[in-house]
Design a protein around this motif. Sequence first.
Motif, PDB file in Angstrom:
ATOM      1  N   THR A 120     -15.456  21.023  73.698  1.00  0.00           N
ATOM      2  CA  THR A 120     -15.284  21.926  72.553  1.00  0.00           C
ATOM      3  C   THR A 120     -16.606  22.599  72.247  1.00  0.00           C
ATOM      4  N   ARG A 121     -16.523  23.815  71.818  1.00  0.00           N
ATOM      5  CA  ARG A 121     -17.716  24.575  71.476  1.00  0.00           C
ATOM      6  C   ARG A 121     -17.632  24.977  69.997  1.00  0.00           C
ATOM      7  N   GLN A 122     -18.772  24.819  69.280  1.00  0.00           N
ATOM      8  CA  GLN A 122     -18.844  25.152  67.855  1.00  0.00           C
ATOM      9  C   GLN A 122     -19.280  26.606  67.689  1.00  0.00           C
ATOM     10  N   SER A 123     -19.534  26.986  66.464  1.00  0.00           N
ATOM     11  CA  SER A 123     -19.838  28.385  66.145  1.00  0.00           C
ATOM     12  C   SER A 123     -21.142  28.834  66.798  1.00  0.00           C
ATOM     13  N   GLY A 124     -21.168  30.109  67.195  1.00  0.00           N
ATOM     14  CA  GLY A 124     -22.355  30.689  67.803  1.00  0.00           C
ATOM     15  C   GLY A 124     -22.038  31.361  69.134  1.00  0.00           C
ATOM     16  N   LEU A 125     -23.113  31.744  69.863  1.00  0.00           N
ATOM     17  CA  LEU A 125     -22.969  32.368  71.174  1.00  0.00           C
ATOM     18  C   LEU A 125     -22.845  31.268  72.223  1.00  0.00           C
ATOM     19  N   GLN A 126     -21.786  31.299  73.033  1.00  0.00           N
ATOM     20  CA  GLN A 126     -21.511  30.257  74.020  1.00  0.00           C
ATOM     21  C   GLN A 126     -21.313  30.915  75.397  1.00  0.00           C
ATOM     22  N   PHE A 127     -21.340  30.018  76.447  1.00  0.00           N
ATOM     23  CA  PHE A 127     -21.187  30.508  77.820  1.00  0.00           C
ATOM     24  C   PHE A 127     -20.229  29.604  78.567  1.00  0.00           C
ATOM     25  N   LYS A 128     -19.423  30.201  79.456  1.00  0.00           N
ATOM     26  CA  LYS A 128     -18.498  29.469  80.319  1.00  0.00           C
ATOM     27  C   LYS A 128     -18.529  30.105  81.707  1.00  0.00           C
ATOM     28  N   ILE A 129     -18.122  29.331  82.664  1.00  0.00           N
ATOM     29  CA  ILE A 129     -18.119  29.831  84.039  1.00  0.00           C
ATOM     30  C   ILE A 129     -16.854  30.649  84.258  1.00  0.00           C
ATOM     31  N   PRO A 130     -16.996  31.926  84.543  1.00  0.00           N
ATOM     32  CA  PRO A 130     -15.810  32.762  84.740  1.00  0.00           C
ATOM     33  C   PRO A 130     -14.990  32.277  85.929  1.00  0.00           C
ATOM     34  N   GLY A 131     -13.698  32.260  85.775  1.00  0.00           N
ATOM     35  CA  GLY A 131     -12.797  31.844  86.841  1.00  0.00           C
ATOM     36  C   GLY A 131     -12.659  30.349  86.930  1.00  0.00           C
ATOM     37  N   VAL A 132     -13.546  29.604  86.314  1.00  0.00           N
ATOM     38  CA  VAL A 132     -13.493  28.135  86.345  1.00  0.00           C
ATOM     39  C   VAL A 132     -13.108  27.602  84.974  1.00  0.00           C
ATOM     40  N   ASP A 133     -13.823  28.086  83.948  1.00  0.00           N
ATOM     41  CA  ASP A 133     -13.548  27.663  82.576  1.00  0.00           C
ATOM     42  C   ASP A 133     -12.754  28.751  81.855  1.00  0.00           C
ATOM     43  N   ARG A 134     -11.931  28.269  80.932  1.00  0.00           N
ATOM     44  CA  ARG A 134     -11.198  29.229  80.100  1.00  0.00           C
ATOM     45  C   ARG A 134     -11.075  28.650  78.677  1.00  0.00           C
ATOM     46  N   ILE A 135     -10.916  29.571  77.728  1.00  0.00           N
ATOM     47  CA  ILE A 135     -10.734  29.162  76.327  1.00  0.00           C
ATOM     48  C   ILE A 135      -9.249  28.873  76.118  1.00  0.00           C
ATOM     49  N   ALA A 136      -8.932  27.589  75.936  1.00  0.00           N
ATOM     50  CA  ALA A 136      -7.523  27.214  75.752  1.00  0.00           C
ATOM     51  C   ALA A 136      -7.022  27.562  74.362  1.00  0.00           C
ATOM     52  N   GLY A 137      -7.920  27.558  73.396  1.00  0.00           N
ATOM     53  CA  GLY A 137      -7.506  27.872  72.015  1.00  0.00           C
ATOM     54  C   GLY A 137      -8.648  27.664  71.040  1.00  0.00           C
TER      55      GLY A 137
END
Length: 333
Positions: free
Chosen positions: A42-59
């Motif tokens: 889980t990621r809290q408020s602010g600027l965050q990063f994820k690996i495109p094509g690997v990670d996705r925001i489920a909700g």
Amino acid sequence: MGGYLFFIPLFLFGLFILFSGIFTVKQQTAAVIERFGKFFRTRQSGLQFKIPGVDRIAGRINLKVQQLDVLVETKTKDDVFVRLKISVQFQVIKEKVYDAFYKLENPHDQITSYVFDVVRAEVPKMKLDDVFERKDDVAIAVKMELNEAMINYGYDIIKTLVTDIDPDVQVKAAMNRINAAEREKVAAEYEAEAERIKIVAKARAEAESKRLQGQGIADQRREIARGLEESVDVLNNVGINSQEASALIVVTQHYDTLQSIGEETNSNLILLPNSPQSGSNMLNDMIASFVASNQIGEEMKKTNAAKGITNKRKKRTPPPTESMYDDEYGTEE
């Protein structure tokens, strides 16, 4: 030149990958990240990063305090249908975002079901008046039941409130009539008490007025008697006896009364003998009555004096005794 053209697509692709992997999370919000379809973090408020094509925001999960209003219709112990509005304030626990996101499909429906269950179990144990008086007990029971159930799903129940109790329309009309009758009864009691106080105060005032009036009349008569006595003494000093003086005073008062009546414009009519001959007759009658009363008084004095002498003689004469009888007739031997 050809090599330069080759790096342009690579550069654009890199920019695309970079920007697609950057995302922001708003304040009081948590983002759920999945990697290849599985929960990652889980990621809290602010600027965050994820690996495109690997990670996705489920909700995303709202971490603010939320409120859910639930309307419940149920029946009381005295068979009165009533509707209650229950306001539930709840919040997702930050440490249990995973449970809140994955364990419940629709948390609002879950909370509503628990509220219905608790309210319909507690209210039928109470009468309608008790529901109004003990609504806090109902709210506490709902909060305890919800906390016990929802804590496992990552939700914290902050507060539950019974914000409205709405009985059937006919019941409300009857309650209003009862309240109106009670208020009219109290008003009638206060009005009766006020009327009683007025009557008592009026009676006391009248009693005090009568007492003062009687005292004034007594003082007036006392002064009149004193004035008459002084007038008789003055007339006696000039050779007029008491009977003639009394008669003269009465006639004088008679004519003074006639004069005062004549001075009053709004006085009632009083018939009195007001001719000189009538006054003379009244004076002669009064003198005759005084003479007759004196004669009767003298006769009564003589009669009472004679009775007194007879009684004294009877008291002085002792009753006959045996010794007296023996002295008169002798003693038998």
